[in-house]
Write an enzyme that holds these catalytic residues in place. Structure first.
Site, PDB file in Angstrom:
ATOM      1  N   GLU A 251     -21.411  51.186 -31.927  1.00 23.17           N
ATOM      2  CA  GLU A 251     -21.163  51.638 -30.559  1.00 23.17           C
ATOM      3  C   GLU A 251     -19.660  51.763 -30.416  1.00 23.17           C
ATOM      4  O   GLU A 251     -18.948  50.763 -30.382  1.00 23.17           O
ATOM      5  CB  GLU A 251     -21.717  50.649 -29.534  1.00 23.17           C
ATOM      6  CG  GLU A 251     -21.496  51.116 -28.104  1.00 23.17           C
ATOM      7  CD  GLU A 251     -21.483  49.987 -27.109  1.00 23.17           C
ATOM      8  OE1 GLU A 251     -20.781  50.126 -26.085  1.00 23.17           O
ATOM      9  OE2 GLU A 251     -22.154  48.963 -27.322  1.00 23.17           O
TER      10      GLU A 251
ATOM     11  N   CYS B 165     -16.845  51.401 -22.124  1.00 29.03           N
ATOM     12  CA  CYS B 165     -16.948  52.712 -22.777  1.00 29.03           C
ATOM     13  C   CYS B 165     -17.922  53.650 -22.078  1.00 29.03           C
ATOM     14  O   CYS B 165     -17.911  54.852 -22.325  1.00 29.03           O
ATOM     15  CB  CYS B 165     -17.352  52.538 -24.242  1.00 29.03           C
ATOM     16  SG  CYS B 165     -18.820  51.518 -24.454  1.00 29.03           S
TER      17      CYS B 165
ATOM     18  N   GLY C 200     -16.694  48.686 -30.657  1.00 28.03           N
ATOM     19  CA  GLY C 200     -15.240  48.737 -30.560  1.00 28.03           C
ATOM     20  C   GLY C 200     -14.737  50.154 -30.649  1.00 28.03           C
ATOM     21  O   GLY C 200     -15.463  51.120 -30.364  1.00 28.03           O
TER      22      GLY C 200
ATOM     23  N   LYS D  15     -18.365  37.881 -35.765  1.00 26.86           N
ATOM     24  CA  LYS D  15     -16.909  37.878 -35.733  1.00 26.86           C
ATOM     25  C   LYS D  15     -16.508  38.407 -34.349  1.00 26.86           C
ATOM     26  O   LYS D  15     -16.507  39.608 -34.110  1.00 26.86           O
ATOM     27  CB  LYS D  15     -16.360  38.757 -36.865  1.00 26.86           C
ATOM     28  CG  LYS D  15     -14.858  38.562 -37.138  1.00 26.86           C
ATOM     29  CD  LYS D  15     -14.032  39.388 -36.196  1.00 26.86           C
ATOM     30  CE  LYS D  15     -12.545  39.232 -36.452  1.00 26.86           C
ATOM     31  NZ  LYS D  15     -11.724  39.866 -35.382  1.00 26.86           N
TER      32      LYS D  15
ATOM     33  N   GLY E 170     -14.156  51.757 -36.185  1.00 28.29           N
ATOM     34  CA  GLY E 170     -15.476  52.136 -36.672  1.00 28.29           C
ATOM     35  C   GLY E 170     -15.408  53.025 -37.893  1.00 28.29           C
ATOM     36  O   GLY E 170     -16.215  52.894 -38.826  1.00 28.29           O
TER      37      GLY E 170
ATOM     38  N   GLU F 225      -9.719  58.220 -24.754  1.00 22.10           N
ATOM     39  CA  GLU F 225     -10.229  57.058 -24.043  1.00 22.10           C
ATOM     40  C   GLU F 225      -9.064  56.170 -23.613  1.00 22.10           C
ATOM     41  O   GLU F 225      -8.328  55.642 -24.443  1.00 22.10           O
ATOM     42  CB  GLU F 225     -11.191  56.267 -24.927  1.00 22.10           C
ATOM     43  CG  GLU F 225     -11.869  55.131 -24.194  1.00 22.10           C
ATOM     44  CD  GLU F 225     -12.894  54.397 -25.046  1.00 22.10           C
ATOM     45  OE1 GLU F 225     -13.937  54.013 -24.495  1.00 22.10           O
ATOM     46  OE2 GLU F 225     -12.639  54.210 -26.251  1.00 22.10           O
TER      47      GLU F 225
END
Length: 486
Positions: free
Chosen positions: A259, A293, A237, A184, A242, A391
């Site tokens: 991740e 990231c 993502g 996906k 997550g 972030e």
């Protein structure tokens, strides 16, 4: 045919099928023009893809490893042979520069398929274990063999910043270990992933082994996680998404590989090579326009070097050309969407309000179109500011001073994230000593480079599990023990 007159088709069970819910526009973030039309899968089509992967699993998992490897090798050759075509699509979908699209997106994807087409048996086999102590201390010899088995059907949910290397890093090791996959892709740039499916189909992947479904609805992503046919979810993502995936997986005890976000700390000591530190940290301004990231976005600098490093980063940022990613001299391309640009800009404004000094950047470049944010340097930050803790995922660096080694380590570890940190120091012994105390899944010493065989993954809210190299083979397999009397 993979494409209909009105747009891309889904890939389900070895067939290219029209989406139930039509198509949506994929936009070039540099020109704001239409790249193509992506299929909007229905929940039922996602579940059908998961069922197709389940049906294909038995035969694929029993296929000899060398035959599976041959499919991956042929896919690598196809991708490499179409490098220019695929890179142009990746550039248009993501806004990455042409060089980055060729080398770090499509080129890395081909290399990852090639890597898992050449798996050595020792990488996935576990040596036999012999136990000479029987139950209740009774003398006997029991043989025990530990073997790796495929997990089953893997739902691969991928990120928008790299629509080639990221899915390849999931699909290739998963298939090598005998799993089947449902991919996906991120809704912003899914067309490249369909080209990858075409390459695998042409390479001889049997029907149902690889399936690709796309769409903007959160419901289809949830269906790809919750399907009873899915045994494992591999996700790249945001931490927030997550967490939701982990909740859904927890209901059925599904395996997870995550991740997630990062806020990489770069700990720069007074004895560091300033040029090396500036060049490494400066990649945050340019590489994927900071949409990565692993970027060293939180720079912790010992006070004696603070002003020199800030001046060096400001000069470095000022030399980078921002503009058309197709131009050969462009270094910084656009962000993925207008919405994401607004988010990054809001953090720069927040930094000002929190008391940070905008040394360079902070204003939109004078370009007629495209979702650009220039390289932006925030100095005079403290570690409790949101710009130093959250972030941002853009070309923005926050710089925080520290006094001594203990404070530098404490500031680096004072974060919700722990993906990759960095240390710059001329004292190698200190650099390794500090690295061992950082709570991060990886640490770079005097470099931002990656060893593509080293395990990759995060501590804390940066993720669960490890992949890359042999570790990816472990991630996409279960260990089975077989015991017999000696």
């Amino acid at each position: 045919m993979s494409e209909a007159a009105d747009g891309q088709r889904l890939f389900v069970g070895g067939r290219w099928v029209d989406p139930d819910d039509g198509h949506y526009e994929v936009v070039d973030p540099a020109t704001e023009e239409t790249v193509g039309w992506a299929p909007e899968a229905s929940r039922e089509q996602v579940l059908a893809a998961c069922a197709a992967a389940r049906d294909a699993f038995g035969a694929w998992s029993r296929t000899p490893a060398w035959e599976r490897a041959a499919v991956l090798g042929r896919a690598a050759n196809i991708i490499r042979g179409r490098l220019g075509e695929y890179a142009e699509l990746a550039r248009a979908e993501t806004g990455a520069t042409t060089g980055t699209a060729r080398a770090m997106q499509v080129g890395v994807a081909a290399a990852r398929f090639r890597r898992y087409a050449t798996v050595e048996p020792a990488e996935w086999a576990i040596p036999p274990q012999i136990n000479e102590a029987g139950p209740m201390g009774k003398a006997c010899v029991m043989g025990a063999l530990a073997v790796r088995q495929p997990v089953g059907v893997v739902s691969c949910i991928t990120s928008y910043n790299n629509p080639w290397a990221n899915p390849a890093g999931k699909v290739a090791p998963a298939l090598a270990m005998g799993n089947t996959v449902v991919v996906k892709p991120a809704p912003q740039d899914p067309l490249s992933v369909y080209r990858m499916a075409e390459a695998l189909e042409a390479a001889g992947a049997p029907p149902g082994v690889v399936n690709v479904v796309s769409g903007r609805s959160t419901g289809i992503g949830e269906a790809a996680v919750a399907s009873p046919d899915v045994d494992m979810v591999s996700f790249t993502g945001s931490t927030a998404v997550g967490q939701r995936i982990a909740e859904v997986c927890g209901r059925d005890m599904k395996r997870q590989l995550m991740e997630l976000g990062g806020k990489g700390a770069a700990v720069v000591f007074e004895d560091a090579d300033v040029g090396s530190a500036v060049a490494g940290i400066g990649t945050t301004f340019s590489f994927y326009s900071g949409q990565i990231c692993t970027a060293p976005t939180r720079v912790l600098v010992q006070r004696g070097l603070y002003d020199r490093l800030v001046d060096g980063l400001a000069a470095y940022a000022g030399r980078l050309k921002v503009g058309d990613p197709a131009a050969p001299d462009t270094v910084v391309g656009p962000l993925i969407t207008a919405e994401h640009r607004a988010r990054v800009e809001s953090y720069v404004e927040l930094g000002r309000k929190e008391g940070a000094t905008v040394v360079v950047g902070g204003e939109r470049p004078p370009l007629d179109r495209g979702f650009y944010v220039p390289p932006t340097l925030l100095a005079d930050c403290t570690n409790d500011m949101r710009v130093a803790r959250e972030e941002i995922f853009g070309p923005v660096v926050s710089v925080v001073p520290f006094d001594d080694e203990e404070e530098g380590i404490a500031l680096a570890n004072d974060s919700d994230y722990g993906l990759i940190d960095y240390v710059w120091s001329g004292d190698v012994a200190r650099a390794f000593r500090v690295a061992r105390r950082l709570r991060a899944g990886g640490v770079g010493i005097n470099t931002v480079g990656r060893n593509m065989e080293a395990p990759f993954g995060g501590f804390k809210r940066s993720g669960v599990g490890r992949d890359v190299g042999s570790y990816a083979l472990h991630a996409y397999s279960e260990v089975q023990a077989i015991v017999w009397p000696g």
